[in-house]
Design a protein around this motif. Structure first.
Motif, PDB file in Angstrom:
ATOM      1  N   VAL A  76       0.840  -1.191   0.000  1.00  0.00           N
ATOM      2  CA  VAL A  76       0.000   0.000   0.000  1.00  0.00           C
ATOM      3  C   VAL A  76       0.877   1.243   0.000  1.00  0.00           C
ATOM      4  CG1 VAL A  76      -1.876   1.209   1.167  1.00  0.00           C
ATOM      5  CG2 VAL A  76      -1.694  -1.275   1.378  1.00  0.00           C
ATOM      6  N   ALA A  77       0.572   2.137  -0.930  1.00  0.00           N
ATOM      7  CA  ALA A  77       1.271   3.425  -0.978  1.00  0.00           C
ATOM      8  C   ALA A  77       0.208   4.498  -1.158  1.00  0.00           C
ATOM      9  CB  ALA A  77       2.257   3.432  -2.147  1.00  0.00           C
ATOM     10  N   LEU A  78       0.031   5.302  -0.119  1.00  0.00           N
ATOM     11  CA  LEU A  78      -1.082   6.241  -0.107  1.00  0.00           C
ATOM     12  C   LEU A  78      -0.618   7.637   0.280  1.00  0.00           C
ATOM     13  CD1 LEU A  78      -3.606   4.232   2.083  1.00  0.00           C
ATOM     14  CD2 LEU A  78      -3.834   4.626  -0.363  1.00  0.00           C
ATOM     15  N   PHE A  79      -1.408   8.604  -0.109  1.00  0.00           N
ATOM     16  CA  PHE A  79      -1.249   9.920   0.484  1.00  0.00           C
ATOM     17  C   PHE A  79      -2.627  10.454   0.829  1.00  0.00           C
ATOM     18  CE2 PHE A  79      -2.809  13.150  -2.501  1.00  0.00           C
ATOM     19  CZ  PHE A  79      -2.979  12.397  -3.662  1.00  0.00           C
ATOM     20  N   GLU A  80      -2.664  11.413   1.724  1.00  0.00           N
ATOM     21  CA  GLU A  80      -3.928  12.079   2.035  1.00  0.00           C
ATOM     22  C   GLU A  80      -3.651  13.552   2.230  1.00  0.00           C
ATOM     23  OE1 GLU A  80      -6.299  10.500   5.253  1.00  0.00           O
ATOM     24  OE2 GLU A  80      -7.806  12.085   5.032  1.00  0.00           O
ATOM     25  N   ILE A  81      -4.592  14.356   1.754  1.00  0.00           N
ATOM     26  CA  ILE A  81      -4.542  15.791   2.016  1.00  0.00           C
ATOM     27  C   ILE A  81      -5.786  16.119   2.817  1.00  0.00           C
ATOM     28  CG2 ILE A  81      -4.821  18.059   0.932  1.00  0.00           C
ATOM     29  CD1 ILE A  81      -3.025  17.049  -1.319  1.00  0.00           C
ATOM     30  N   GLY A  82      -5.631  16.740   3.952  1.00  0.00           N
ATOM     31  CA  GLY A  82      -6.809  17.045   4.745  1.00  0.00           C
ATOM     32  C   GLY A  82      -6.454  17.934   5.910  1.00  0.00           C
ATOM     33  N   ARG A  83      -7.495  18.316   6.622  1.00  0.00           N
ATOM     34  CA  ARG A  83      -7.257  19.214   7.745  1.00  0.00           C
ATOM     35  C   ARG A  83      -7.054  18.441   9.028  1.00  0.00           C
ATOM     36  NH1 ARG A  83     -11.017  24.437   6.669  1.00  0.00           N
ATOM     37  NH2 ARG A  83     -11.433  23.923   4.499  1.00  0.00           N
ATOM     38  N   VAL A  84      -6.203  18.992   9.892  1.00  0.00           N
ATOM     39  CA  VAL A  84      -6.013  18.428  11.223  1.00  0.00           C
ATOM     40  C   VAL A  84      -6.266  19.540  12.238  1.00  0.00           C
ATOM     41  CG1 VAL A  84      -4.312  16.811  10.330  1.00  0.00           C
ATOM     42  CG2 VAL A  84      -3.559  18.955  11.367  1.00  0.00           C
ATOM     43  N   PHE A  85      -6.500  19.114  13.473  1.00  0.00           N
ATOM     44  CA  PHE A  85      -6.979  20.052  14.483  1.00  0.00           C
ATOM     45  C   PHE A  85      -6.177  19.885  15.764  1.00  0.00           C
ATOM     46  CE2 PHE A  85     -10.141  18.644  11.534  1.00  0.00           C
ATOM     47  CZ  PHE A  85     -10.828  19.778  11.158  1.00  0.00           C
ATOM     48  N   ARG A 100       3.285  20.005   6.654  1.00  0.00           N
ATOM     49  CA  ARG A 100       2.277  21.057   6.884  1.00  0.00           C
ATOM     50  C   ARG A 100       2.040  21.759   5.550  1.00  0.00           C
ATOM     51  NH1 ARG A 100       4.736  24.469  11.482  1.00  0.00           N
ATOM     52  NH2 ARG A 100       2.685  25.482  11.393  1.00  0.00           N
ATOM     53  N   LEU A 101       0.922  21.403   4.944  1.00  0.00           N
ATOM     54  CA  LEU A 101       0.673  21.846   3.580  1.00  0.00           C
ATOM     55  C   LEU A 101       0.425  23.350   3.502  1.00  0.00           C
ATOM     56  CD1 LEU A 101       0.439  21.015   0.700  1.00  0.00           C
ATOM     57  CD2 LEU A 101      -1.848  20.150   1.134  1.00  0.00           C
ATOM     58  N   ARG A 117      -2.790  19.499   5.970  1.00  0.00           N
ATOM     59  CA  ARG A 117      -1.540  18.758   5.888  1.00  0.00           C
ATOM     60  C   ARG A 117      -1.580  17.772   4.737  1.00  0.00           C
ATOM     61  NH1 ARG A 117       0.176  17.366  12.095  1.00  0.00           N
ATOM     62  NH2 ARG A 117       0.294  19.529  12.807  1.00  0.00           N
ATOM     63  N   VAL A 118      -0.399  17.268   4.385  1.00  0.00           N
ATOM     64  CA  VAL A 118      -0.318  16.175   3.422  1.00  0.00           C
ATOM     65  C   VAL A 118       0.510  15.088   4.076  1.00  0.00           C
ATOM     66  CG1 VAL A 118       1.614  17.354   2.269  1.00  0.00           C
ATOM     67  CG2 VAL A 118       0.451  15.472   1.118  1.00  0.00           C
ATOM     68  N   ALA A 119       0.051  13.860   3.969  1.00  0.00           N
ATOM     69  CA  ALA A 119       0.771  12.755   4.602  1.00  0.00           C
ATOM     70  C   ALA A 119       0.922  11.614   3.608  1.00  0.00           C
ATOM     71  CB  ALA A 119       0.036  12.280   5.847  1.00  0.00           C
ATOM     72  N   ILE A 120       1.987  10.844   3.824  1.00  0.00           N
ATOM     73  CA  ILE A 120       2.290   9.720   2.939  1.00  0.00           C
ATOM     74  C   ILE A 120       2.498   8.483   3.808  1.00  0.00           C
ATOM     75  CG2 ILE A 120       4.009   8.766   1.328  1.00  0.00           C
ATOM     76  CD1 ILE A 120       4.624  11.689   0.515  1.00  0.00           C
ATOM     77  N   GLN A 126       9.460  24.113  11.393  1.00  0.00           N
ATOM     78  CA  GLN A 126       9.311  22.688  11.136  1.00  0.00           C
ATOM     79  C   GLN A 126       8.205  22.481  10.117  1.00  0.00           C
ATOM     80  OE1 GLN A 126       9.404  19.904  14.363  1.00  0.00           O
ATOM     81  NE2 GLN A 126       8.445  18.290  13.133  1.00  0.00           N
ATOM     82  N   LEU A 127       8.569  21.919   8.972  1.00  0.00           N
ATOM     83  CA  LEU A 127       7.589  21.699   7.913  1.00  0.00           C
ATOM     84  C   LEU A 127       6.920  20.344   8.044  1.00  0.00           C
ATOM     85  CD1 LEU A 127       9.417  23.016   4.738  1.00  0.00           C
ATOM     86  CD2 LEU A 127       7.600  24.122   6.036  1.00  0.00           C
ATOM     87  N   GLY A 128       7.556  19.444   8.820  1.00  0.00           N
ATOM     88  CA  GLY A 128       6.952  18.131   8.942  1.00  0.00           C
ATOM     89  C   GLY A 128       7.944  17.137   9.487  1.00  0.00           C
ATOM     90  N   GLU A 129       7.598  15.877   9.321  1.00  0.00           N
ATOM     91  CA  GLU A 129       8.490  14.837   9.826  1.00  0.00           C
ATOM     92  C   GLU A 129       8.300  13.596   8.980  1.00  0.00           C
ATOM     93  OE1 GLU A 129       7.359  13.696  13.797  1.00  0.00           O
ATOM     94  OE2 GLU A 129       5.241  13.954  13.358  1.00  0.00           O
TER      95      GLU A 129
END
Lengths: 822, 342
Positions: A593-602, A710-711, A614-617, A683-686
């Motif tokens: 599985v190789a996925l990404f998601e773009i969405g809001r976090v709180f 952090r998109l 954010r965007v996550a992989i 920090q842009l992300g990890e």
């Protein structure tokens, strides 16, 4: 709200088919959610009477009969023997079908036919033929009092054919929770008159009108303590009623719309509620406590805090002082507008009845119902807003029907506590405004007529407004609580005119502007990039469990009223959701599985919820799609796959000065990880590899690699402007360097060392091999770099390149203690 | 034997040898044997000088022609053998599955959203956005839905827990927006009319997940505010967009309904071959209406000058209809076998 076709026809004439009525009501804004056809049983079967019975010439068994059917006489040949002239029988007329029997595909249709030279015009039916029972002795012989010509279904007391409509009444139109309200809409649409039952006869000429002892004041008083919560309270009393079963028409009418028949008196209150929209309540007059003056005083007051009350459902509830109670001088007898009390309900032996018809303020009823978890047909109507003007009429109507169905005597007069009758609202309409809003011209007089047909009263022709438009004003009847301003009148005109008749015009007008518009495209670009890199797009749940957030509680935004503990927090990161998704896939044998998601976090920042995009992989399993050859075809995703994706993403945003700061220790999420830093501060992300223990918890077998960026920051800080650099005009020279360095020496340290040496004309340095093993001492690694030298204005000579390259190699030797393999 | 008499047999021998050469080295060897310095053909040419002077031109011509023929044959055979040498050892089976590179797919909800957005942009709409954690003012009050309004009951709302304890009692509590309509208010408060926007986004309702419900789902909202905007504009634009999104055979029906923030309010039903296949006459697809003057007053627009319309609908519903998906939860499970289908 359920209503039937036959019931509606009692109040207004219309010639529509059942289907057409459904369509008309829907297009009027009263959406028909269900249509159920009832009855139609025994179509074409009527009560007949045998007049003569003769033998058929040439047959032993058959008889020829003359039968009256209510409209005339007919000849019927019959094989049964059990009937005699004078008997009442069930006759099916030609061209009607017998009920379908088990095993039959098509019903049997009776036709006129010749038997032994005689035309038989129908059939006398047996129980079996009508599906009423087993074969008996022959045709059904009905009781002597059966009415000739009566439809057989009616004779059996079965409901005739009717159609039940289930209507969705929108919350703004409480007046449509009544049959008369719906009939009024039909009347407005057809132009036919609305027939509201007249009950003045029943109430103005009581049997004992002249006897003051039968005047209402002798029977009851009303004390209205809370006129805000109960602006109007009316009471009538009937004496000597006989509680018993309802007549068929009443029982059937209620049952068709799903209300259980209880007794004549209670059924009447329900019937009138459905008919007029006004909830009523009937009390047993003698169970209401009497005061010192020998008669009860009905008190409309707030409940005392903690006061106990047992409603008709026999449950005792504890009330608060926000709740309105109907009481006698000692005890509560009804929870106002919601439910009557068990202590005063109508019983089989009730003789005297007190009818309440009141108006209660919607908000209070709503809150009481909500607080107690108690809803009723009555509270449903009161909380949407009843018609304060109809209270007395509904009470009269109930009295009339109780007299009809349960007998008794109506006590003369009514108590009508209505201290501050509201003046009717007046709303004015600029006729021109209608066309301006709807896009269709409707003549002014037609507009007036439409509003009048809905029961609005023409008030005045005000004249013209300051722009010269004609203005008319209307008095708004009390049942139309939804009409508050001009635009509401325009909507009424639109409904009656028909929204489908308003023409559609091609799109026109201003071009939209919004700052987000460009961002929408930038997000689409990111999605396109990541799908191009081979990742599928996921969309996860926003609601996650607090336990999976892996953050201090204070930082997580929690729900005050979650549906379950699985979904009690707003995702502070896309990663928990992606882990859920990985688990879901693994459980279904999707290992790669190789996925990404773009969405809001709180997250909570200084106690305030903050949302960001954010965007996550997420990567796990095999790197490449299945293939049938190649040594590394089964290679699994590793950290460098993830790093490469992140690099592509960062390059897309044109960001420079990105550092990957390795974390010394595992984190609650990661085994090995790095923070993605911009300019050392932001920090842009990890990114990193999931802790094996956590992977196990999610049933993930292969290593899992996760990154989150952090998109919004990327969008804000990215630079997507492009400028052309001329292609090189002169050839490049390449020099390769292989060297041994300590394991701890990073690629970045190599680049820094070279950069600081400032070799002339160095165009690029590219790592092309990392090796550990044979000929490489333990604790060291071999790195191989390709150096490319090029000048913009000339071809470099070997001497030029060697001089620069030596500088670079020396720097590596000195700064990194590198052993360069020459 | 005369020279010319030897020529033809030698040529035939050379041609046969060239044709027989099995590979490039053999061919080069054959070439040497005939055309090389010590080759048979070269030897023959050397004999030319021994002929009487008057015979030489004819013999020279014949020998040159033969040589040219041999060289042509050599070139042809060489290219044949070169081609043969270039072929892989095992012939390629073109029916084998090729080596595929992974190509990711956009989530079906993204694809449907993009299509809808594209259709609206064609007729001049810009995309707008707003927060998912809203307050009661933007989600309800400003949209003419006061606290005790029955319409507020229909939308069971998730509230955000407040640090200070009693979560629901505070004024203007924070909540998860129940519709994208809250963005209408934010946009109108931040920019002057005219407005022409669409707002795709996530919304939340307190429904337990089942085949047709998910607590999280997506809506798209549209708002157009200008001078002289009418119901006719609303109908025309919505029809144009739905034909674009659902296909040109789609038929729409508008019927009166109720929303607290529009007046008149309409619901939109649609039908096409698919709906008929489902055994229905119409399927409800969207709500819309003319912006309620109270809403304009709430955001500081003069309802005597500006009119407008708004609509909203669920994206999952459109996606489910388009692809024949029967369970909304599939959208949020992200099974890769599901994602790869779109």
């Amino acid at each position: 709200m359920k209503v039937t076709l036959n019931w509606l026809k009692q109040y207004v004439d219309f010639n529509w088919s059942p289907e057409e009525l459904a369509e008309r009501l829907t297009m009027l804004g009263l959406e028909v959610e269900g249509v159920q056809k009832l009855g139609g049983e025994f179509a074409g079967v009527v009560v007949g009477q045998v007049l003569t019975k003769e033998k058929v010439a040439g047959s032993d068994k058959l008889s020829v009969n003359r039968v009256a059917d209510g409209t005339g006489e007919r000849t019927i040949i019959c094989g049964a023997q059990n009937h005699q002239p004078g008997d009442k029988v069930a006759v099916i007329l030609p061209n009607f079908a017998l009920p379908l029997k088990a095993g039959e595909k098509e019903p049997f249709v009776i036709k006129e036919r010749k038997v032994f030279g005689v035309v038989s015009q129908g059939m006398m039916c047996s129980n079996k033929e009508l599906g009423l029972g087993e074969e008996g002795d022959g045709v059904i012989i009905l009781p002597p009092d059966a009415k000739v010509g009566q439809p057989f279904a009616e004779h059996l007391g079965r409901a005739g054919s009717d159609v039940v409509y289930d209507l969705e009444v929108t919350p703004n139109r409480p007046d449509l929770n009544s049959v008369i309200g719906i009939a009024r809409e039909i009347a407005a649409l057809t132009g036919n008159a609305l027939r509201v039952p007249n009950c003045s006869g029943a109430v103005s000429a009581p049997t004992a009108v002249t006897d003051r002892r039968y005047s209402i004041e002798e029977f009851v008083a009303v004390r209205l303590d809370e006129p805000e919560l109960c602006p109007r309270y009316t009471v009538r009393v009937l004496t000597g009623v006989k509680v018993g079963p309802s007549p068929d028409w009443l029982r059937q009418t209620l049952e068709k719309v799903g209300i259980r028949s209880i007794s004549n008196v209670v059924d009447v209150t329900n019937f009138v509620m459905l008919e007029t929209g006004q909830p009523l309540h009937a009390f047993d007059y003698h169970l209401i406590g009497k005061g010192a003056d020998g008669k009860p005083t009905i008190v409309i007051r707030r409940a005392a805090a903690g006061e106990k009350f047992k409603a008709l459902d026999n449950q005792e509830r504890t009330l608060t002082s926000d709740m309105l109670l109907i009481a006698d001088e000692q005890k509560g007898i009804a929870l106002a507008g919601v439910m009557g009390g068990a202590n005063t309900e109508i019983r089989d032996d009730t003789r005297d009845v007190l009818i309440e018809s009141a108006y209660f303020a919607p908000t209070n009823i709503r809150r009481t119902g909500k607080a107690l978890g108690l809803r009723s047909e009555s509270s449903y109507r009161f909380e949407r807003g009843c018609d304060v003007g109809i209270a007395d009429y509904a009470s009269q109507r109930a009295a009339q029907l109780i007299l009809e169905t349960a007998g008794g005597t109506l006590v003369f007069g009514a108590v009508d506590a209505y201290p501050k009758p509201d003046e009717l609202k007046v709303i004015s309409l600029r006729h021109e405004k209608t066309g301006a809003l709807l896009g269709v011209e409707i003549p002014g007089d037609k507009q007036v007529q439409m509003l009048q047909s809905l029961g609005l009263e023409f008030h005045a022709q005000i004249g013209h407004d300051d722009r010269g438009a004609v203005v008319t004003s209307f008095r708004i009847p009390t049942f139309r609580v939804d009409l508050k301003r001009e635009v509401d009148l325009i909507e009424e005109i639109a409904r009656l005119h028909g929204v489908d008749k308003i023409p559609s015009t091609t799109p026109r007008g201003a071009v939209g502007m919004n700052a987000f518009d460009a961002v929408y495209d930038q997000l689409a670009d990111v999605r396109r990039l990541l799908t191009g890199l081979g990742l599928n797009e996921a969309q996860g749940q926003t609601l996650v469990s607090l336990a999976n957030c892996r953050l201090p509680q204070a930082e997580v935004v929690k729900l005050a009223n979650p549906l379950s503990a699985d979904m009690d927090a707003l995702r502070p990161s896309l990663m928990p959701g992606l882990l859920d998704t990985l688990r879901h896939n693994l459980h279904r044998k999707n290992q790669d599985v190789a996925l990404f998601e773009i969405g809001r976090v709180f997250t909570n920042v200084n106690g305030q919820p903050k949302e960001e995009r954010r965007v996550a992989i997420a990567l796990t399993g095999q790197r490449a799609l299945a293939f049938w050859s190649g040594d590394d075809r089964e290679a699994k995703f590793d950290a460098m796959d993830l790093k490469g994706l992140v690099e592509d993403l960062l390059e897309h945003f044109g960001l420079r000065g990105i550092m990957f700061g390795k974390r010394a220790e595992p984190t609650p999420l990661f085994l090995e990880s790095a923070a993605i830093m911009l300019g050392g501060k932001v920090q842009l992300g990890e990114l990193g590899q999931l802790l094996p223990a956590l992977a196990k918890q999610y049933d993930l077998r292969d290593a899992v690699f996760l990154a989150e960026l952090r998109l919004d920051e990327l969008l804000a800080r990215g630079n997507r402007s492009k400028s052309f650099k001329p292609l090189p005009q002169f050839p490049a020279s390449r020099r390769d360097v292989a060297m041994l360095v300590p394991e701890a020496t990073t690629h970045d340290a190599v680049l820094q060392a070279i950069k600081q040496a400032k070799p002339a004309n160095l165009e690029s340095v590219e790592l092309f091999d990392v090796f550990r093993g044979r000929n490489v001492p333990a604790g060291q690694k071999s790195l191989a770099y390709a150096f490319t030298y090029r000048a913009a204005d000339k071809t470099l000579t070997d001497n030029d390149v060697n001089a620069a390259h030596t500088k670079a190699v020396d720097a590596l030797k000195q700064k990194l203690s590198a052993t360069v393999r020459e | 034997m005369s020279l010319l008499a030897q020529l033809d047999p030698l040529k035939a021998e050379a041609l046969a040898a060239l044709a027989a050469a099995a590979d490039l080295p053999a061919l080069e060897q054959t070439k040497g044997a005939f055309l090389g310095g010590d080759g048979k053909f070269t030897a023959l040419m050397k004999q030319l000088g021994t002929l009487p002077k008057e015979e030489r031109p004819a013999a020279g011509k014949a020998i040159n022609a033969a040589k040219s023929e041999l060289e042509t044959a050599l070139a042809v055979r060489r290219s044949e053998l070169e081609l043969k040498a270039a072929l892989p050892k095992e012939p390629t089976d073109w029916t084998l599955p090729g080596r595929r590179r992974a190509v990711g797919k956009l989530h079906p909800l993204t694809q449907v959203t993009d299509d809808i957005v594209r259709a609206f942009r064609k007729v001049g709409f810009a995309v707008a956005d707003g927060p998912e954690i809203e307050d009661e003012y933007h989600c309800f009050d400003a949209l003419n839905t006061p606290a005790d309004h029955p319409a507020r009951d229909a939308q069971d709302t998730f509230y955000v827990a407040q640090d200070s304890g009693s979560p629901l009692s505070t004024k203007n509590s924070q909540l998860l927006r129940t519709h994208t309509s809250s963005v209408q208010i934010r946009v109108m408060k931040s920019q002057p009319p005219p407005i022409r926007i669409i707002v795709p986004g996530r919304v939340y309702r307190r429904d337990n997940a089942d085949a047709t419900h998910n607590p999280t789902f997506h809506q798209i909202e549209g708002l157009y505010v200008d001078k002289h905007v009418t119901v006719s504009d609303l109908k025309g634009t919505v029809e144009a967009v739905f034909k674009d999104v659902l296909g040109s055979d789609v038929k729409l029906r508008f019927r009166p309904h109720y929303f607290s923030y529009t007046e008149p309010s309409l619901e939109i039903d649609f039908t096409n071959a698919l709906v008929k296949k489902l055994g229905k006459d119409w399927l409800e697809i969207a709500g819309c209406g003319m912006v309620h003057p109270q809403v304009f007053e709430n955001v500081g627009y003069d309802p005597e000058v500006w009119t407008g319309w708004a609509f909203g609908f669920g994206i999952e519903r459109i996606a489910m209809l388009r692809y024949g998906i029967t369970d909304i939860r599939l959208f949020y499970e992200n099974d890769v076998r599901f994602l790869r289908q779109f």
